[in-house]
Structure formats: C-alpha cells, structure tokens
Design an enzyme around this catalytic site. Structure first.
Site, PDB file in Angstrom:
ATOM      1  N   CYS A   1      89.624   2.006  -2.310  1.00 27.15           N
ATOM      2  CA  CYS A   1      88.334   1.189  -1.569  1.00 27.15           C
ATOM      3  C   CYS A   1      87.305   1.773  -2.254  1.00 27.15           C
ATOM      4  CB  CYS A   1      88.535   1.935   0.088  1.00 27.15           C
ATOM      5  SG  CYS A   1      89.242   3.007   0.630  1.00 27.15           S
TER       6      CYS A   1
ATOM      7  N   LYS B   1      76.290   8.270  -7.038  1.00 24.60           N
ATOM      8  CA  LYS B   1      77.580   8.341  -5.905  1.00 24.60           C
ATOM      9  C   LYS B   1      77.478   9.675  -4.726  1.00 24.60           C
ATOM     10  CE  LYS B   1      82.339   9.067  -6.236  1.00 24.60           C
ATOM     11  NZ  LYS B   1      83.218   8.390  -6.453  1.00 24.60           N
TER      12      LYS B   1
ATOM     13  N   GLU C   1      78.945   7.510   4.889  1.00 22.61           N
ATOM     14  CA  GLU C   1      79.426   5.628   4.253  1.00 22.61           C
ATOM     15  C   GLU C   1      78.191   6.145   5.283  1.00 22.61           C
ATOM     16  OE1 GLU C   1      81.106   5.694   1.811  1.00 22.61           O
ATOM     17  OE2 GLU C   1      82.704   6.969   2.022  1.00 22.61           O
TER      18      GLU C   1
ATOM     19  N   GLU D   1      77.806   1.641   3.745  1.00 26.26           N
ATOM     20  CA  GLU D   1      77.804   0.432   3.036  1.00 26.26           C
ATOM     21  C   GLU D   1      77.788  -0.435   3.429  1.00 26.26           C
ATOM     22  OE1 GLU D   1      81.046   3.750   0.212  1.00 26.26           O
ATOM     23  OE2 GLU D   1      82.188   2.018   2.325  1.00 26.26           O
TER      24      GLU D   1
ATOM     25  N   HIS E   1      75.605   9.423  -0.746  1.00 28.62           N
ATOM     26  CA  HIS E   1      76.846   9.845   0.686  1.00 28.62           C
ATOM     27  C   HIS E   1      76.776  11.002   1.515  1.00 28.62           C
ATOM     28  CE1 HIS E   1      79.339   6.720  -1.674  1.00 28.62           C
ATOM     29  NE2 HIS E   1      80.078   7.280  -0.487  1.00 28.62           N
TER      30      HIS E   1
END
Length: 282
Positions: free
Chosen positions: A126, A76, A197, A199, A80
């Site tokens: 989220c 993660k 972000e 996505e 990011h």
C-alpha cells in the site's frame, strides 16, 4: 504549503497528453494557518526516525478533492499530519492484493522503521502515486514535464505506481497489465497523535502462480500467504486490545466491508469491478 499554493495558482501539470490546470488555491489556504507549528512538531518527531524513511516523507503526493480531481501536490509528511487531515487534506493512494495459485493472499508486516503504522500487518503493498520532481529522468517516458503516475486513462498511472512500489518493498516484479482495478474507497484514520491517513484508495487485485519475493527490510518486517480463515483469525486477534497483533486501519476497513466477497470470486472479478463509484467507509 508555499510550494503547493504556487502550484495551485495557475500551474499546468502534464498528465498523459492532457495538461490539467489547477485553479483552486483557496482549497488549501486554511492549511497554511496551522502548518508552521505542525511542521515544527513533525520535524521534531522525525529527527528520531530512520533516515531512509524520513527522506521518503519528502516525496510529493497528489492532492485531490472528494471527487478525486487533482487540486495540487504536497509532501507525504504534510499529507499525513493530523492537523492537515482534520482540515480536509486528502491524497491518492493504492492498495494491492496479490494472490497465489491456491488463492492465498500475500500479506506483509510493515517494518519497525516505518513512521506511520510500524509493525502493523496489512495487505500485500500500500502506497501512493507520486509527482516526480524530474519526471523525464525518472520515468524515461518522454517529455520532461510528463507525470506517468498522474495519468488517469484506464488507471494506468496508479498501476505504474503499484509496479514501482511492489518492487521497492517486496522485490516482486509485475507489469501494469497484471493488475485489475476493482474500485476506489475513501477513508480517514489516525496513526498517532500527530500522524494519520486520509486517502482515496485505489484497490488493485493480481494473481500470480509463482513469484519471488526479496523484501526490503527497511519497508517489510515479515510476509507470508494467508487463507481466508487465517485472515479472519488475524483480524480477530487484532481486535483483542490485550493482544500484540495489529492491522492497518485501511486493511481492517477493506476486510470489514469488501474483501471476502471479492476474494471468493478472485477468478471471476468482472462482476465486482466498479469504475465509477467512491465508497466512503468507516
């Protein structure tokens, strides 16, 4: 990156009952050229953050191409980093919109401990479907290489991830069957100079007359139900640069392009379900 490139070489991921062979290592090779310096910057910034949130940044997100086909895995944290995002790194995510009997929408304010978008108001929950390092132990769903949140049939993997994170963040316990998948959006947005972000975001609606929320204060600073008019006022306040109210970019984009027409038909969502489209929004 080495983990990701090794995976992309010839590794098979068990997604449901069908293994997926990823053979597109070249997609990510450009990331490795700048990862080392970016990694140092990211690690330096993470050193001052909440230990639990830093640990969560090591979860493995699912990398996809712009057609939402799986091409690999990455932490993660690396997903990011703006330096990777600008080179095209893209991962799966989901956004939950939970309504009560009065058709009010539950929003949360992200905790101050969050590394990206701390203290921002956003939709109910989220997060990301993840790759489990020890799936047999974590999922309890069979084979040791089974990845429950990567299964694509009827979007069940995304819904499993939604169940997991809604409980983790707000202590709200729903079932996969409680969620209605609406559509997918693709967006990109910065959080700070180093974080951002990028996505493919699966939109999930749910309506429950009564829920009990027990917020995880490491994830959620505040939460409450909003009417349509109250959300409009919140968004207007967030657009005031002098104001203290902030909303996450994905929530702002969903509000701008879609939310109110979906919300007005929350009891008749079938007309809005779009299983095949990818909506790129800015």
């Amino acid at each position: 990156v080495s983990f990701c490139l090794k995976l992309l070489g010839r590794t098979k991921l068990a997604v449901g009952k069908r293994p997926v062979t990823a053979t597109t290592a070249t997609v990510l090779r450009s990331f490795s050229r700048t990862m080392s310096s970016a990694q140092l910057d990211a690690d330096a910034l993470l050193s001052g953050h909440d230990a639990t949130q830093v640990q969560l940044m090591e979860e493995k997100c699912i990398l996809v191409n712009r057609s939402d086909q799986v091409i690999g895995l990455e932490s993660k944290k690396n997903c990011h980093l703006n330096v990777n995002i600008e080179k095209g790194m893209l991962h799966r995510a989901f956004s939950i919109f939970l309504f009560d009997q009065q058709n009010r929408l539950l929003l949360q304010q992200r905790a101050s401990e969050k590394i990206t978008f701390p203290d921002f108001w956003t939709n109910t929950c989220c997060s990301h479907p993840i790759y489990f390092e020890q799936p047999g132990e974590v999922s309890g769903m069979g084979a040791a290489d089974y990845q429950p949140e990567m299964e694509t049939k009827e979007n069940i993997g995304i819904k499993r991830a939604a169940v997991r994170k809604l409980d983790h963040e707000l202590g709200i316990k729903l079932q996969e069957s409680d969620f209605t998948f609406i559509t997918k959006i693709l967006y990109k947005a910065p959080s700070s100079g180093i974080w951002g972000e990028h996505e493919i975001d699966y939109i999930l609606f749910a309506k429950k007359p009564e829920i009990t929320a027990v917020p995880n204060l490491n994830e959620v600073r505040d939460f409450r139900y909003f009417t349509i008019e109250e959300v409009k006022a919140l968004v207007d306040s967030a657009s005031d640069e002098a104001g203290s109210v902030k909303i996450t970019p994905w929530f702002g984009l969903i509000v701008k392009h879609f939310l109110f027409k979906w919300w007005n038909d929350v009891d008749a969502l079938d007309q809005h379900i779009d299983l095949n489209s990818m909506h790129e929004i800015k």
